[in-house]
Design an enzyme around this catalytic site. Structure first.
Site, PDB file in Angstrom:
ATOM      1  CG  HIS A  81      -0.316  -0.330   2.496  1.00  0.00           C
ATOM      2  ND1 HIS A  81      -0.204  -1.622   2.938  1.00  0.00           N
ATOM      3  CD2 HIS A  81       0.253   0.438   3.457  1.00  0.00           C
ATOM      4  CE1 HIS A  81       0.397  -1.640   4.126  1.00  0.00           C
ATOM      5  NE2 HIS A  81       0.687  -0.401   4.453  1.00  0.00           N
ATOM      6  CB  CYS A 122       0.093  -0.429  11.310  1.00  0.00           C
ATOM      7  SG  CYS A 122       1.461  -0.737  10.169  1.00  0.00           S
TER       8      CYS A 122
END
Length: 206
Positions: A67, A182
């Site tokens: 990503h 995260c």
């Protein structure tokens, strides 16, 4: 917004055969570009590689979710690739990756796509769901599997919200609070949260 709003038919490859991780990431960028969601393909690729240098996005169980969020992206998007023979992707469990979802997010304040991506991350923890995606014969079937599963989950969530709260069993009155995060990712946070919720449910806790 639904998952299928971000995933175009032309951005799905069901018989991918990248020879290595680098080729897989470049292939995902090619698929993303086909949906017209990138300003700069090379900058998107560079961003994906930069993210991989921080830590692998192969989360185990044959799944990788590379990503990037930044100016190379014009609007939120997804790309998907099934790799029948698997590809080495530095997975956390050491296993080859057979299902890849790439995420493209623009560098804007609006994060309407995050809800959709959280749903996808949670769905990817369902082995029956991921196996059905791997066995899809056409991009249309691939999209229908996602749409059907997402609709079913949405229905379940609505039913839960409408049900009156029930008291916890006497032996399990403790409620557990977990916080996940995260520093660079989008999907991992939601996958970790789902994993904690499932583990708690198996132990009889809320």
């Amino acid at each position: 917004m639904r998952i299928t709003d971000l995933l175009a038919r032309e951005s799905i490859a069901l018989s991918g055969a990248p020879e290595n991780k680098d080729a897989a990431i470049r292939g995902m960028a090619d698929l993303m570009e086909k949906s017209g969601r990138l300003h700069d393909r090379q900058a998107y690729i560079d961003g994906l590689f930069a993210r991989e240098e921080e830590s692998t996005t192969a989360v185990g169980e044959g799944i990788a979710i590379p990503h990037y969020k930044g100016p190379a992206v014009s609007r939120p998007g997804l790309a998907a690739m099934v790799v029948p023979d698997g590809v080495e992707f530095d997975s956390v469990d050491g296993q080859p990756v057979t299902l890849i979802f790439a995420i493209a997010a623009p560098d804007t304040r609006e994060n309407v796509h995050l809800d959709v991506l959280s749903k996808l991350s949670v769905l990817l923890m369902d082995e029956a769901f991921t196996e059905s995606l791997r066995n899809a014969k056409t991009p249309e079937e691939f999209l229908k599997i996602i749409d059907r599963t997402e609709s079913s989950r949405d229905d379940d969530e609505r039913e839960k919200a409408e049900q009156p709260a029930q008291a916890a069993p006497q032996a399990r009155q403790v409620r557990l609070l977990g916080v996940t995060g995260c520093p660079t990712g989008i999907a991992h946070t939601f996958m970790a949260a789902e994993g904690l919720e499932k583990a708690a449910a198996r132990a009889g806790y809320t």
